[in-house]
Scaffold this motif. Sequence first.
Motif, PDB file in Angstrom:
ATOM      1  N   LEU A  28      32.582   3.180  -6.431  1.00 38.59           N
ATOM      2  CA  LEU A  28      33.485   2.988  -5.303  1.00 38.59           C
ATOM      3  C   LEU A  28      34.925   3.305  -5.658  1.00 38.59           C
ATOM      4  O   LEU A  28      35.641   3.916  -4.870  1.00 38.59           O
ATOM      5  N   GLN A  29      35.351   2.832  -6.824  1.00 36.14           N
ATOM      6  CA  GLN A  29      36.755   2.965  -7.187  1.00 36.14           C
ATOM      7  C   GLN A  29      36.912   2.877  -8.696  1.00 36.14           C
ATOM      8  O   GLN A  29      36.260   2.071  -9.353  1.00 36.14           O
ATOM      9  N   LEU A  30      37.792   3.722  -9.231  1.00 34.82           N
ATOM     10  CA  LEU A  30      38.151   3.650 -10.645  1.00 34.82           C
ATOM     11  C   LEU A  30      39.348   2.726 -10.774  1.00 34.82           C
ATOM     12  O   LEU A  30      40.077   2.510  -9.806  1.00 34.82           O
ATOM     13  N   PRO A  31      39.593   2.185 -11.967  1.00 35.02           N
ATOM     14  CA  PRO A  31      40.749   1.315 -12.145  1.00 35.02           C
ATOM     15  C   PRO A  31      42.046   2.057 -11.838  1.00 35.02           C
ATOM     16  O   PRO A  31      42.132   3.274 -11.999  1.00 35.02           O
ATOM     17  N   MET A  32      43.042   1.334 -11.420  1.00 30.78           N
ATOM     18  CA  MET A  32      44.339   1.903 -11.077  1.00 30.78           C
ATOM     19  C   MET A  32      44.881   2.737 -12.223  1.00 30.78           C
ATOM     20  O   MET A  32      44.763   2.368 -13.385  1.00 30.78           O
ATOM     21  N   GLY A  33      45.425   3.902 -11.908  1.00 30.42           N
ATOM     22  CA  GLY A  33      46.039   4.755 -12.924  1.00 30.42           C
ATOM     23  C   GLY A  33      45.078   5.686 -13.630  1.00 30.42           C
ATOM     24  O   GLY A  33      45.471   6.410 -14.525  1.00 30.42           O
ATOM     25  N   LYS A  60      31.830  -5.240 -10.708  1.00 29.85           N
ATOM     26  CA  LYS A  60      32.906  -4.559 -11.420  1.00 29.85           C
ATOM     27  C   LYS A  60      32.497  -4.394 -12.874  1.00 29.85           C
ATOM     28  O   LYS A  60      32.048  -5.344 -13.522  1.00 29.85           O
ATOM     29  N   PHE A  61      32.638  -3.168 -13.376  1.00 29.27           N
ATOM     30  CA  PHE A  61      32.285  -2.877 -14.760  1.00 29.27           C
ATOM     31  C   PHE A  61      33.310  -3.519 -15.696  1.00 29.27           C
ATOM     32  O   PHE A  61      34.501  -3.529 -15.419  1.00 29.27           O
ATOM     33  N   PRO A  76      36.830  -0.321 -17.829  1.00 30.22           N
ATOM     34  CA  PRO A  76      36.802  -1.670 -17.263  1.00 30.22           C
ATOM     35  C   PRO A  76      37.550  -1.686 -15.930  1.00 30.22           C
ATOM     36  O   PRO A  76      38.612  -1.087 -15.796  1.00 30.22           O
ATOM     37  N   GLY A  77      36.947  -2.332 -14.955  1.00 29.99           N
ATOM     38  CA  GLY A  77      37.542  -2.401 -13.626  1.00 29.99           C
ATOM     39  C   GLY A  77      36.936  -1.432 -12.637  1.00 29.99           C
ATOM     40  O   GLY A  77      37.224  -1.502 -11.443  1.00 29.99           O
ATOM     41  N   THR A  78      36.077  -0.525 -13.093  1.00 29.71           N
ATOM     42  CA  THR A  78      35.398   0.404 -12.186  1.00 29.71           C
ATOM     43  C   THR A  78      34.505  -0.407 -11.251  1.00 29.71           C
ATOM     44  O   THR A  78      33.720  -1.236 -11.700  1.00 29.71           O
ATOM     45  N   GLU A  79      34.640  -0.170  -9.948  1.00 29.87           N
ATOM     46  CA  GLU A  79      33.869  -0.918  -8.962  1.00 29.87           C
ATOM     47  C   GLU A  79      32.641  -0.129  -8.532  1.00 29.87           C
ATOM     48  O   GLU A  79      32.725   1.071  -8.287  1.00 29.87           O
ATOM     49  N   LEU A  80      31.504  -0.835  -8.449  1.00 30.20           N
ATOM     50  CA  LEU A  80      30.226  -0.226  -8.119  1.00 30.20           C
ATOM     51  C   LEU A  80      29.585  -0.920  -6.915  1.00 30.20           C
ATOM     52  O   LEU A  80      29.728  -2.132  -6.756  1.00 30.20           O
ATOM     53  N   ALA A  81      28.861  -0.132  -6.111  1.00 26.34           N
ATOM     54  CA  ALA A  81      28.058  -0.684  -5.020  1.00 26.34           C
ATOM     55  C   ALA A  81      26.612  -0.262  -5.267  1.00 26.34           C
ATOM     56  O   ALA A  81      26.313   0.929  -5.319  1.00 26.34           O
ATOM     57  N   MET A 101      34.034   3.365 -21.026  1.00 24.87           N
ATOM     58  CA  MET A 101      33.375   2.795 -22.176  1.00 24.87           C
ATOM     59  C   MET A 101      31.886   3.085 -22.094  1.00 24.87           C
ATOM     60  O   MET A 101      31.306   3.046 -21.042  1.00 24.87           O
ATOM     61  N   CYS A 102      31.323   3.358 -23.217  1.00 24.52           N
ATOM     62  CA  CYS A 102      29.873   3.413 -23.351  1.00 24.52           C
ATOM     63  C   CYS A 102      29.550   2.584 -24.583  1.00 24.52           C
ATOM     64  O   CYS A 102      30.247   2.657 -25.591  1.00 24.52           O
TER      65      CYS A 102
END
Length: 143
Positions: free
Chosen positions: A113-118, A75-76, A47-52, A1-2
């Motif tokens: 760090l991680q994208l949402p599952m799938g 988490k975005f 949504p759900g993308t994890e950031l550090a 999303m933007c």
Amino acid sequence: MCDYSLHAVATRPAKVGETLITTTFRGTSTRGFASESEPAVAVCMLPGTELAFAEDVKYDNRWIWTKVINFRVGKFGAIEPDVPHRHHDAIEFPDGSNVLVTLLCEGQRATVLQLPMGTQVSERSPKAATPAEAHETAAASAV
């Protein structure tokens, strides 16, 4: 999303492991994430993308002073996605608080760090069509 206000800005999806920087995009008053090597391209997240973040997160509360959240991970997501004509992109922190991405102070670094599952991008070649799918495609193109 933007966020909706970035519709006139070039975009691309986020990649796991990349480091992004918060910036204001030229021609807009909206802040978001970009790569230092492509500062004019907004990096969009699901949504759900994890950031550090490299440091505790700082944000502009639209007053004279900035505020600091004593967290470096988030988490975005989106705030009130059904409300039109406003910013929705936000970072949710471990205590449940949210800060709109457009309020993040410029120049902060965050690593994906991680994208949402799938949503992981596959390096494999696309799946080959089954004989039935190939036949349907050929029949449709003949029309």
